[in-house]
Design a protein around this motif. Structure first.
Motif, PDB file in Angstrom:
ATOM      1  N   LEU A  45      41.591  41.475 113.952  1.00 47.26           N
ATOM      2  CA  LEU A  45      42.209  42.326 112.945  1.00 47.26           C
ATOM      3  C   LEU A  45      41.697  41.844 111.605  1.00 47.26           C
ATOM      4  O   LEU A  45      41.983  40.727 111.178  1.00 47.26           O
ATOM      5  N   SER A  46      40.893  42.680 110.947  1.00 47.02           N
ATOM      6  CA  SER A  46      40.250  42.228 109.713  1.00 47.02           C
ATOM      7  C   SER A  46      39.664  43.425 108.985  1.00 47.02           C
ATOM      8  O   SER A  46      39.672  44.557 109.485  1.00 47.02           O
ATOM      9  N   TYR A  47      39.097  43.153 107.813  1.00 39.57           N
ATOM     10  CA  TYR A  47      38.235  44.124 107.161  1.00 39.57           C
ATOM     11  C   TYR A  47      36.899  44.165 107.912  1.00 39.57           C
ATOM     12  O   TYR A  47      36.530  43.223 108.614  1.00 39.57           O
ATOM     13  N   GLY A  48      36.163  45.261 107.755  1.00 41.86           N
ATOM     14  CA  GLY A  48      34.816  45.323 108.301  1.00 41.86           C
ATOM     15  C   GLY A  48      34.767  45.644 109.785  1.00 41.86           C
ATOM     16  O   GLY A  48      35.790  45.915 110.428  1.00 41.86           O
ATOM     17  N   ASP A  49      33.562  45.592 110.325  1.00 43.72           N
ATOM     18  CA  ASP A  49      33.312  46.004 111.705  1.00 43.72           C
ATOM     19  C   ASP A  49      33.710  44.923 112.703  1.00 43.72           C
ATOM     20  O   ASP A  49      33.929  43.761 112.345  1.00 43.72           O
ATOM     21  N   VAL A  78      48.362  34.199 118.910  1.00 41.29           N
ATOM     22  CA  VAL A  78      47.907  34.778 117.646  1.00 41.29           C
ATOM     23  C   VAL A  78      47.308  33.664 116.802  1.00 41.29           C
ATOM     24  O   VAL A  78      47.945  32.620 116.597  1.00 41.29           O
ATOM     25  N   VAL A  79      46.085  33.890 116.328  1.00 41.74           N
ATOM     26  CA  VAL A  79      45.450  32.960 115.396  1.00 41.74           C
ATOM     27  C   VAL A  79      45.515  33.595 114.014  1.00 41.74           C
ATOM     28  O   VAL A  79      44.915  34.646 113.773  1.00 41.74           O
ATOM     29  N   ALA A  80      46.291  32.985 113.130  1.00 39.84           N
ATOM     30  CA  ALA A  80      46.457  33.469 111.765  1.00 39.84           C
ATOM     31  C   ALA A  80      45.527  32.679 110.857  1.00 39.84           C
ATOM     32  O   ALA A  80      45.712  31.478 110.675  1.00 39.84           O
ATOM     33  N   ASN A  81      44.516  33.346 110.330  1.00 40.38           N
ATOM     34  CA  ASN A  81      43.597  32.662 109.429  1.00 40.38           C
ATOM     35  C   ASN A  81      44.125  32.725 108.004  1.00 40.38           C
ATOM     36  O   ASN A  81      44.254  33.806 107.426  1.00 40.38           O
ATOM     37  N   GLU A  82      44.439  31.562 107.490  1.00 36.72           N
ATOM     38  CA  GLU A  82      45.036  31.331 106.178  1.00 36.72           C
ATOM     39  C   GLU A  82      46.533  31.667 106.215  1.00 36.72           C
ATOM     40  O   GLU A  82      46.998  32.493 106.994  1.00 36.72           O
ATOM     41  N   ALA A  83      47.248  30.994 105.343  1.00 40.13           N
ATOM     42  CA  ALA A  83      48.710  31.100 105.346  1.00 40.13           C
ATOM     43  C   ALA A  83      49.188  32.518 105.082  1.00 40.13           C
ATOM     44  O   ALA A  83      50.248  32.924 105.583  1.00 40.13           O
ATOM     45  N   ARG A  84      48.423  33.301 104.339  1.00 40.09           N
ATOM     46  CA  ARG A  84      48.870  34.655 104.013  1.00 40.09           C
ATOM     47  C   ARG A  84      49.046  35.525 105.259  1.00 40.09           C
ATOM     48  O   ARG A  84      49.722  36.550 105.202  1.00 40.09           O
ATOM     49  N   ALA A  85      48.432  35.126 106.388  1.00 38.88           N
ATOM     50  CA  ALA A  85      48.564  35.898 107.627  1.00 38.88           C
ATOM     51  C   ALA A  85      49.776  35.493 108.456  1.00 38.88           C
ATOM     52  O   ALA A  85      50.091  36.142 109.461  1.00 38.88           O
ATOM     53  N   ARG A 129      45.581  37.295 126.308  1.00 38.27           N
ATOM     54  CA  ARG A 129      45.287  38.216 125.204  1.00 38.27           C
ATOM     55  C   ARG A 129      45.469  37.451 123.890  1.00 38.27           C
ATOM     56  O   ARG A 129      46.556  36.952 123.606  1.00 38.27           O
ATOM     57  N   ILE A 130      44.410  37.383 123.121  1.00 39.67           N
ATOM     58  CA  ILE A 130      44.407  36.600 121.881  1.00 39.67           C
ATOM     59  C   ILE A 130      44.146  37.537 120.712  1.00 39.67           C
ATOM     60  O   ILE A 130      43.182  38.315 120.730  1.00 39.67           O
ATOM     61  N   LEU A 131      45.002  37.468 119.708  1.00 42.33           N
ATOM     62  CA  LEU A 131      44.818  38.223 118.469  1.00 42.33           C
ATOM     63  C   LEU A 131      44.347  37.272 117.385  1.00 42.33           C
ATOM     64  O   LEU A 131      44.987  36.248 117.128  1.00 42.33           O
ATOM     65  N   CYS A 132      43.232  37.603 116.753  1.00 40.38           N
ATOM     66  CA  CYS A 132      42.709  36.805 115.635  1.00 40.38           C
ATOM     67  C   CYS A 132      42.829  37.632 114.362  1.00 40.38           C
ATOM     68  O   CYS A 132      42.178  38.676 114.221  1.00 40.38           O
ATOM     69  N   VAL A 133      43.671  37.169 113.437  1.00 37.92           N
ATOM     70  CA  VAL A 133      43.932  37.880 112.180  1.00 37.92           C
ATOM     71  C   VAL A 133      43.216  37.160 111.040  1.00 37.92           C
ATOM     72  O   VAL A 133      43.373  35.944 110.859  1.00 37.92           O
ATOM     73  N   SER A 134      42.439  37.916 110.279  1.00 34.45           N
ATOM     74  CA  SER A 134      41.790  37.341 109.088  1.00 34.45           C
ATOM     75  C   SER A 134      41.626  38.435 108.051  1.00 34.45           C
ATOM     76  O   SER A 134      40.989  39.459 108.321  1.00 34.45           O
ATOM     77  N   PHE A 135      42.210  38.231 106.881  1.00 31.14           N
ATOM     78  CA  PHE A 135      42.050  39.211 105.809  1.00 31.14           C
ATOM     79  C   PHE A 135      40.746  38.946 105.066  1.00 31.14           C
ATOM     80  O   PHE A 135      40.701  38.664 103.859  1.00 31.14           O
ATOM     81  N   SER A 136      39.668  39.008 105.844  1.00 29.68           N
ATOM     82  CA  SER A 136      38.298  38.873 105.355  1.00 29.68           C
ATOM     83  C   SER A 136      37.451  39.797 106.203  1.00 29.68           C
ATOM     84  O   SER A 136      37.935  40.412 107.159  1.00 29.68           O
ATOM     85  N   ASP A 137      36.162  39.903 105.868  1.00 23.43           N
ATOM     86  CA  ASP A 137      35.215  40.566 106.759  1.00 23.43           C
ATOM     87  C   ASP A 137      34.678  39.486 107.682  1.00 23.43           C
ATOM     88  O   ASP A 137      33.838  38.669 107.289  1.00 23.43           O
ATOM     89  N   ILE A 138      35.160  39.451 108.908  1.00 23.86           N
ATOM     90  CA  ILE A 138      34.848  38.346 109.808  1.00 23.86           C
ATOM     91  C   ILE A 138      33.351  38.223 110.056  1.00 23.86           C
ATOM     92  O   ILE A 138      32.823  37.115 110.220  1.00 23.86           O
TER      93      ILE A 138
END
Length: 385
Positions: free
Chosen positions: A39-43, A101-108, A8-17
């Protein structure tokens, strides 16, 4: 009984992927190794089996008065989970556990550290986190020190990290003692494309990317107007989520240019085909931040696979690749007159030569090396699990 479930892999990005080309490429790799929840903005992106959508109105950094006060007082451990988007994400993740968990950018990273299941964390830092928007005074005074703290606090304890090029990897190694692996913004090799012939009556300039203040798009429009007959500019732009006023002023400027045409943005995977009919990919980004000075953006690799010649402003990483492979010219500066001078100095034969050399370099500058790096990284994380 042996557990045969997929990781189970969680990909976090505070963008619209769905419009974030780097994360979309990352997802293609992740989906080969496990069931991915985004986990992100958008669909939901196509490669994800599940999706947690964050309300677009929720910022990913503290913007309330208490949050800003904590930033000013350097109460970073308290403020790390204060941003509205982060609070919403933490609530949505309750009761869910993951293996990676893949955290995209340090803020995640603060959020990634709290995910259940004792997951292995991979942070794709993208660029240099402490200077993401250091040309903005409030960022420089409040957010940059916080991002520095996040990197010092979390990077040494995670399983893996990546960034876009060697220059930025050097910065992380020097400042934080952690050297990320390099995963460029390269895209897949397009063997079906070849350089398009030049039109008889004009040289066709093109630019694609985000319509963000500070990207200097106006200078490119001014330059093509000064170049006069025989030159056109086509723009494929993504409006910024937070810059409606800028978008209005930019579209008004475009409408006043007789040689510039604005097109709707196209999906990242469609860009090489869409850009292929043009001649010169143009980018003129002033070095407002270290990330600008050390940039190696998506559009560089989009232009490569589209088999365009290059006219770029000076930048350490792109200068090296353009010069090494003979892909185009580097302007003297970032003003419209610098771009005019560079383009007027090119003959049609030189432009054909740039396009031919881009074609020759397209496979070497494709994503195969970067995908191999990500695949090996994931195998290590899964074996450790």
């Amino acid at each position: 009984m042996t557990d045969i479930r997929r990781p189970r892999i969680l990909c976090v990005s505070f963008s619209d992927i769905r419009s974030d080309a780097r994360v979309l490429r990352q997802l293609d790799v992740l989906a080969r190794h496990g069931d991915v929840t985004t986990l992100s903005y958008g669909d939901r992106p196509d490669a994800a089996v599940d999706h947690i959508e964050i309300d677009r109105s929720l910022p990913s950094l503290p913007q309330t008065i208490p949050g800003v006060l904590k930033l000013a007082l350097r109460r970073y451990r308290s403020v790390a989970m204060d941003a509205p988007a982060v609070r919403a994400a933490r609530l949505a993740l309750q009761g869910r556990s993951f293996d990676i968990v893949v955290a995209n950018e340090a803020r995640a990273l603060p959020l990634a550290s709290l995910v259940q299941g004792s997951p292995r964390v991979w942070c794709d830092l993208h660029e240099w986190a402490p200077a993401e928007r250091s040309h903005v005074l409030s960022w420089r005074l409040l957010i940059a020190p916080f991002m520095d703290w996040v990197c010092r606090e979390y990077l040494p304890g995670i399983a893996a990290s990546t960034t876009v090029n060697e220059s930025i990897a050097d910065l992380y190694a020097d400042r934080f003692g952690v050297r990320p692996e390099v995963v460029r913004n390269a895209i897949a090799y397009r063997a079906d494309l070849s350089p398009s012939p030049l039109a008889d009556d004009r040289i066709r300039l093109v630019h694609s990317g985000g319509a963000v203040p500070g990207r200097n798009i106006e200078a490119i429009i001014d330059a093509v107007d000064r170049l006069g007959d025989g030159y056109t500019l086509d723009l494929f732009l993504i409006p910024s989520r937070h810059a409606d006023q800028y978008w209005r002023s930019l579209t008004e400027r475009i409408a006043s240019s007789p040689r510039t045409t604005l097109h709707a943005a196209v999906a990242p995977e469609e860009l090489p085909q869409t850009l292929n009919p043009f001649d010169l990919g143009v980018y003129l980004l002033p070095p407002h931040t270290p990330n600008h000075r050390l940039m190696l953006p998506n559009k560089f690799f989009d232009f490569v696979q589209a088999r365009l010649g290059f006219v770029f402003g000076p930048s350490v990483e792109t200068d090296r690749l353009i010069t090494t492979h003979g892909l185009g010219v580097i302007t003297d500066g970032y003003a419209p007159e610098d771009l005019v001078r560079a383009i007027r100095g090119l003959s049609r034969a030189e432009i054909r030569g740039f396009k031919a050399r881009t074609d020759a370099a397209a496979e070497a500058l494709s994503s195969s090396t970067d995908v191999a790096t990500e695949e090996a990284l994931l195998v290590r994380l899964l074996e450790a699990r």
